[in-house]
Scaffold this motif. Structure first.
Motif, PDB file in Angstrom:
ATOM      1  N   TYR A 108       1.054  -1.208  -0.114  1.00  0.00           N
ATOM      2  CA  TYR A 108       0.042   0.280   0.125  1.00  0.00           C
ATOM      3  C   TYR A 108       0.755   1.255  -0.073  1.00  0.00           C
ATOM      4  CZ  TYR A 108      -3.692  -3.396   1.687  1.00  0.00           C
ATOM      5  OH  TYR A 108      -4.530  -4.149   1.675  1.00  0.00           O
ATOM      6  N   SER A 109       1.272   1.719  -0.998  1.00  0.00           N
ATOM      7  CA  SER A 109       1.980   2.873  -1.222  1.00  0.00           C
ATOM      8  C   SER A 109       1.629   4.145  -0.607  1.00  0.00           C
ATOM      9  CB  SER A 109       2.319   3.210  -2.642  1.00  0.00           C
ATOM     10  OG  SER A 109       3.003   4.676  -2.857  1.00  0.00           O
ATOM     11  N   ALA A 110       2.261   4.788   0.083  1.00  0.00           N
ATOM     12  CA  ALA A 110       1.800   6.110   0.780  1.00  0.00           C
ATOM     13  C   ALA A 110       1.436   7.221  -0.278  1.00  0.00           C
ATOM     14  CB  ALA A 110       3.051   6.737   1.658  1.00  0.00           C
ATOM     15  N   ASP A 111       1.838   6.952  -1.236  1.00  0.00           N
ATOM     16  CA  ASP A 111       1.390   7.900  -2.406  1.00  0.00           C
ATOM     17  C   ASP A 111      -0.027   7.817  -3.042  1.00  0.00           C
ATOM     18  OD1 ASP A 111       3.979   8.857  -2.376  1.00  0.00           O
ATOM     19  OD2 ASP A 111       4.662   7.585  -4.049  1.00  0.00           O
ATOM     20  N   LEU A 112      -0.512   6.590  -2.777  1.00  0.00           N
ATOM     21  CA  LEU A 112      -1.996   6.626  -2.835  1.00  0.00           C
ATOM     22  C   LEU A 112      -2.713   7.237  -2.087  1.00  0.00           C
ATOM     23  CD1 LEU A 112      -1.634   2.443  -4.087  1.00  0.00           C
ATOM     24  CD2 LEU A 112      -1.465   4.608  -5.537  1.00  0.00           C
ATOM     25  N   ASP A 113      -4.216   7.559  -2.596  1.00  0.00           N
ATOM     26  CA  ASP A 113      -5.000   8.219  -1.799  1.00  0.00           C
ATOM     27  C   ASP A 113      -5.955   7.243  -1.214  1.00  0.00           C
ATOM     28  OD1 ASP A 113      -6.665  10.204  -0.733  1.00  0.00           O
ATOM     29  OD2 ASP A 113      -7.670  10.586  -2.711  1.00  0.00           O
ATOM     30  N   PHE A 114      -5.701   6.927   0.088  1.00  0.00           N
ATOM     31  CA  PHE A 114      -6.530   5.862   0.594  1.00  0.00           C
ATOM     32  C   PHE A 114      -7.560   6.747   1.721  1.00  0.00           C
ATOM     33  CE2 PHE A 114      -3.337   2.497  -0.358  1.00  0.00           C
ATOM     34  CZ  PHE A 114      -4.262   1.679  -0.983  1.00  0.00           C
TER      35      PHE A 114
END
Length: 260
Positions: A185-191
Motif C-alpha cells: 500500500y504505497s503512501a502515495d496512493l489516496d486511501f
C-alpha cells in the motif's frame, strides 16, 4: 529425539508450570520459551486488534510490552476490545490495557505510552525492541510504523479489520527478498480510512486476526516455522473463507528499495 535445554528459570517452578505446554512443543521447547521471555515488543494500538494480540503475547510469557494508544475507552469499544472492562470507560486505553496485562500475567513488564505515535516517538521507542505489532486503525500511522521498521530492519506484524473482512501480513526486512508495507500500500496512493464507528465490525473476526498476529510474532521471536512474510492472508468471515495473496518486493518502493 529432540534434546531440550534446561529452562533458565529453574528456581521458579510456577513459571515452569505456566509455560509447560509451550515447553512440550518440540519446535519451541525451553530454548524457544526463553527467547520469548527475553523479547520486547512494541504494540501500537490497544483496541480491537491490540486486545487479542497483546492478550496472547502476555499469556505466552513475552518479557516486555510497550503499549501505545492515546485514545480513551468508550462503551462502544467493549463489544470487541477485550483488554478493557466496563468500569474503565473513560480511561486511556494504554493504561487500561497495561492493567489487564499485569493481572493476566505478572511476569510481563508493561510500559504504557499515552501519546499519539509519530515519527519522533516511534524511533525513541524502538531502541531495544525485538518486533513491532501494528494494531492501529489508520494508514498514516501504519506508514510511520513501516518506515521506522524498514530503517531499523525490525520485523513488523501488521493486521487490519473492518466489517466482516480482515487481513494480516508480516514485513521482515531482515530478508533481502521481503516486501515492506509500502510495497503493498504505497503512501502515495489516496486511501480513505474507514472506521468501525461508520461501517461496523464483527467482533470474533477481530479476535481471529489479532490472534494470528500474536502467533506470527511468537514464531518470529522463537525462530520457528514459516512466517507470513511475502504473503497477505485475507479472511472473509461471512463465508469463513481464507485467501492468500503473494506480495512481491517493489524495486521502485520509495521506502525500502534504497535500504537493501
Amino acid at each position: 529425539m529432540t534434546v531440550r535445554q534446561s529452562f533458565p528459570d529453574t528456581e521458579n517452578t510456577q513459571s515452569r508450570e505456566r509455560y509447560s505446554r509451550h515447553i512440550l512443543l518440540d519446535e519451541l521447547g525451553e530454548s524457544g520459551q526463553e527467547k520469548i521471555r527475553r523479547a520486547h515488543i512494541l504494540a501500537v494500538g490497544a483496541g480491537g486488534l491490540g486486545s487479542p494480540a497483546c492478550y496472547y503475547m502476555a499469556s505466552a510469557g513475552i518479557g516486555k510490552i510497550t503499549l501505545v494508544d492515546d485514545d480513551r475507552v468508550e462503551l462502544s469499544n467493549l463489544q470487541r476490545q477485550i483488554l478493557h472492562p466496563t468500569d474503565r470507560i473513560g480511561e486511556n486505553k494504554a493504561l487500561s490495557g497495561a492493567m489487564t496485562i499485569r493481572q493476566l500475567n505478572p511476569d510481563v513488564e508493561v510500559i504504557p505510552v499515552t501519546s499519539r505515535l509519530d515519527t519522533g516517538l516511534i524511533h525513541a521507542l524502538l531502541q531495544d525492541v525485538t518486533l513491532v505489532m501494528d494494531c492501529s486503525d489508520n494508514f498514516a500511522t501504519r506508514h510511520v510504523i513501516n518506515n521506522a521498521c524498514v530503517a531499523r530492519k525490525i520485523p513488523l506484524v501488521s493486521g487490519a479489520a473492518l466489517r466482516f473482512d480482515g487481513q494480516v501480513c508480516v514485513f521482515d526486512l531482515r530478508r533481502a527478498d521481503a516486501p515492506c508495507y509500502s510495497c503493498l500500500y504505497s503512501a502515495d496512493l489516496d486511501f480513505t480510512d474507514r472506521k468501525a464507528a461508520q461501517f461496523g465490525v464483527f467482533a470474533p473476526m477481530i479476535g481471529a486476526i489479532g490472534t494470528i498476529q500474536a502467533a506470527e510474532a511468537l514464531k518470529l521471536i522463537a525462530g520457528i516455522g514459516e512466517s507470513l512474510s511475502g504473503r497477505l492472508l485475507l479472511l472473509d468471515a461471512l463465508k469463513m473463507q481464507w485467501t492468500e495473496i503473494l506480495i512481491e518486493r517493489s524495486p521502485q518502493c520509495p521506502v525500502c528499495a534504497s535500504r537493501r
